[in-house]
Enzyme design. Structure first.
Site, PDB file in Angstrom:
ATOM      1  N   LYS A 200     -13.974 -52.557  36.003  1.00 44.53           N
ATOM      2  CA  LYS A 200     -14.236 -52.678  37.446  1.00 44.53           C
ATOM      3  C   LYS A 200     -13.552 -51.909  37.964  1.00 44.53           C
ATOM      4  CE  LYS A 200     -16.470 -56.931  38.504  1.00 44.53           C
ATOM      5  NZ  LYS A 200     -16.297 -58.065  39.419  1.00 44.53           N
ATOM      6  N   GLY A 355      -3.427 -56.716  29.195  1.00 47.12           N
ATOM      7  CA  GLY A 355      -3.713 -57.741  28.303  1.00 47.12           C
ATOM      8  C   GLY A 355      -4.809 -56.800  27.252  1.00 47.12           C
TER       9      GLY A 355
HETATM   10  C1  3PG Z   1      -3.991 -60.437  33.506  1.00 44.46           C
HETATM   11  O1  3PG Z   1      -4.574 -60.459  32.478  1.00 44.46           O
HETATM   12  O2  3PG Z   1      -3.998 -59.128  34.222  1.00 44.46           O
HETATM   13  C2  3PG Z   1      -3.386 -61.288  34.341  1.00 44.46           C
HETATM   14  O3  3PG Z   1      -3.231 -62.419  33.438  1.00 44.46           O
HETATM   15  C3  3PG Z   1      -3.823 -61.571  35.635  1.00 44.46           C
HETATM   16  O4  3PG Z   1      -5.055 -62.098  35.591  1.00 44.46           O
HETATM   17  P1  3PG Z   1      -5.870 -61.776  36.793  1.00 44.46           P
HETATM   18  O5  3PG Z   1      -6.267 -60.110  37.037  1.00 44.46           O
HETATM   19  O6  3PG Z   1      -7.260 -62.503  36.401  1.00 44.46           O
HETATM   20  O7  3PG Z   1      -5.179 -62.323  37.923  1.00 44.46           O
END
Ligand code: 3PG
Ligand code: MG
Length: 396
Positions: A200, A355
């Site tokens: 995104k 992640g």
């Molecule tokens: C991530 O995976 O970047 C963190 O856990 C934060 O998640 P989010 O972008 O959904 O707030």
């Protein structure tokens, strides 16, 4: 700007109810954890608190359920993982934060843990709701945020909750992350290249436009690049795109022009007709109507490697392709390996995070070297921008 209160090692937590905000947002497939890096990194601190006989209340989110109790985003797999890994009683709380909640938590014994179900099942979390934060806070007497990767979110369990404690602390993992990133910021050498991928563009637009001032090259990969292809009048078939990005992209190019930052977008790609199938390398002009762009092509990989070779600092967040299928993993792994090689030769400072990025590069068969591998994606980029993150400013 004050200093962050780091959790003091010698603080007596015996019998204290410690609310620990972690980022246990790990990738799952069919309710199985596919990459446990984030959990593993949290374990030493959890274990030390158990050893010190604290009563632990762990809060985390998983995905973005937006206040809806979506069973696919339950923390049950993480609960099972903790139960199997830790030598203590671990309980799972999936109730409401009503008037009885405090009483329910009062049965916790020292050295035991309650893991709270996905905190984003409650819309009040995303709204940074004051009442909700007060209820969460009432469950404990010490609050520790050890989730650097969530600290860019102004949400109840990260932000407003701290209002109800005299002093809130940052945990050791958070400290390690910001120490490492500060080291890079203070020692960074030009040219600086930033590689941004993922799907995104709308969620990263502010970060991108702010970073442009500070870097020499910006490489756009992943599904995000599809919007740039459309902007340049290429056809992208059935690829993932976002609507109304023309203005955003124009802004990015204008800013890059002003600050002398070169923007590099892929020149070829690997397409498939579905996410599970095989890939085919194609130039951008050749993408058919029924095809989906799922990775960067080999010409692009070559170009990115050249840029990495000419850089002295590389910052990277977001995979280059649909890495979950090995047929579309090459771009991400090639980038990781060339950053790693140059870092290992001590001719590059590299920080990467997120992640998905971590999960993707774990698929490499080689041992990889980076100056710092961050659990954080968005938070890491916003921190690099020089922003005071809402979750950190309340720890000062
Ligand atoms: C991530 O995976 O970047 C963190 O856990 C934060 O998640 P989010 O972008 O959904 O707030
Ligand atoms: Mg994320």
């Amino acid at each position: 700007m004050g200093k962050i209160n780091f959790f003091p090692d010698n603080l007596d937590v015996q019998n204290q109810k410690v609310i620990l905000r972690l980022d246990l947002n790990v990738p799952l497939k069919n309710k199985l954890i596919t990459d446990d890096t984030r959990i593993k990194l949290c374990l030493p601190f959890i274990k030390s608190l158990i050893q010190k006989k604290a009563k632990l209340i762990i809060i985390s989110h998983l995905g973005r359920p937006q206040g809806i109790k979506d069973p696919a985003l339950s923390l049950i797999p993480i609960y099972k993982y903790l139960k199997e890994t830790l030598q203590t009683n671990v309980y799972f709380f999936r109730g409401e934060f009503d008037n009885e909640v405090k009483e329910k938590f009062s049965h916790l014994k020292k050295g035991e843990i309650i893991l709270v179900e996905n905190i984003r099942y409650f819309k009040e979390e995303m709204e940074d709701d004051e009442n909700f934060s007060r209820k969460l806070a009432s469950l404990g007497n010490i609050y520790i945020n050890d989730a650097f990767s969530c600290s860019h979110r102004k949400q109840a369990s990260i932000h407003k909750i701290t209002k109800f404690f005299d002093k809130s602390f940052a945990g050791p993992l958070l400290k390690k992350e910001i120490d490492a990133i500060n080291l890079v910021i203070n020692n960074k050498k030009e040219p600086v290249t930033c590689i941004i991928g993922g799907s995104k563009i709308s969620t990263k637009i502010n970060v991108i436009t702010n970073l442009i001032k500070k870097i020499d090259n910006l490489i756009i990969v992943g599904a995000m690049a599809n919007n740039f292809f459309i902007y340049k009048n290429f056809k992208v078939g059935k690829s993932l795109t976002e609507s109304n990005t023309r203005e955003i992209i124009k802004k990015i190019y204008d800013k890059a022009n002003k600050y002398n930052c070169e923007i590099i977008i892929p020149k070829d790609c690997v397409v498939g007709t579905n996410f599970d199938g095989k890939g085919k390398n194609k130039d951008l002009e050749q993408v058919d109507e029924n095809e989906i762009i799922l990775d960067i092509g080999y010409k692009t990989v070559k170009k990115i490697k050249q840029i990495i070779d000419q850089s002295n600092t590389v910052l990277w967040n977001g995979p280059a392709g649909y890495f979950e299928n090995v047929n579309f993993l090459n771009g991400t792994i090639s980038i990781a390996e060339s950053i790693s090689k140059k870092t290992h030769e001590k001719s590059l400072i590299s920080v990467l995070g997120g992640g998905d990025t971590i999960a993707a590069i774990k698929k490499s068969k080689s041992k990889l070297f980076f100056s710092h591998l961050s659990t954080a994606g968005g938070a890491f980029l916003e921190y690099l921008e020089g922003k005071d993150l809402p979750g950190l400013s309340v720890l000062k």
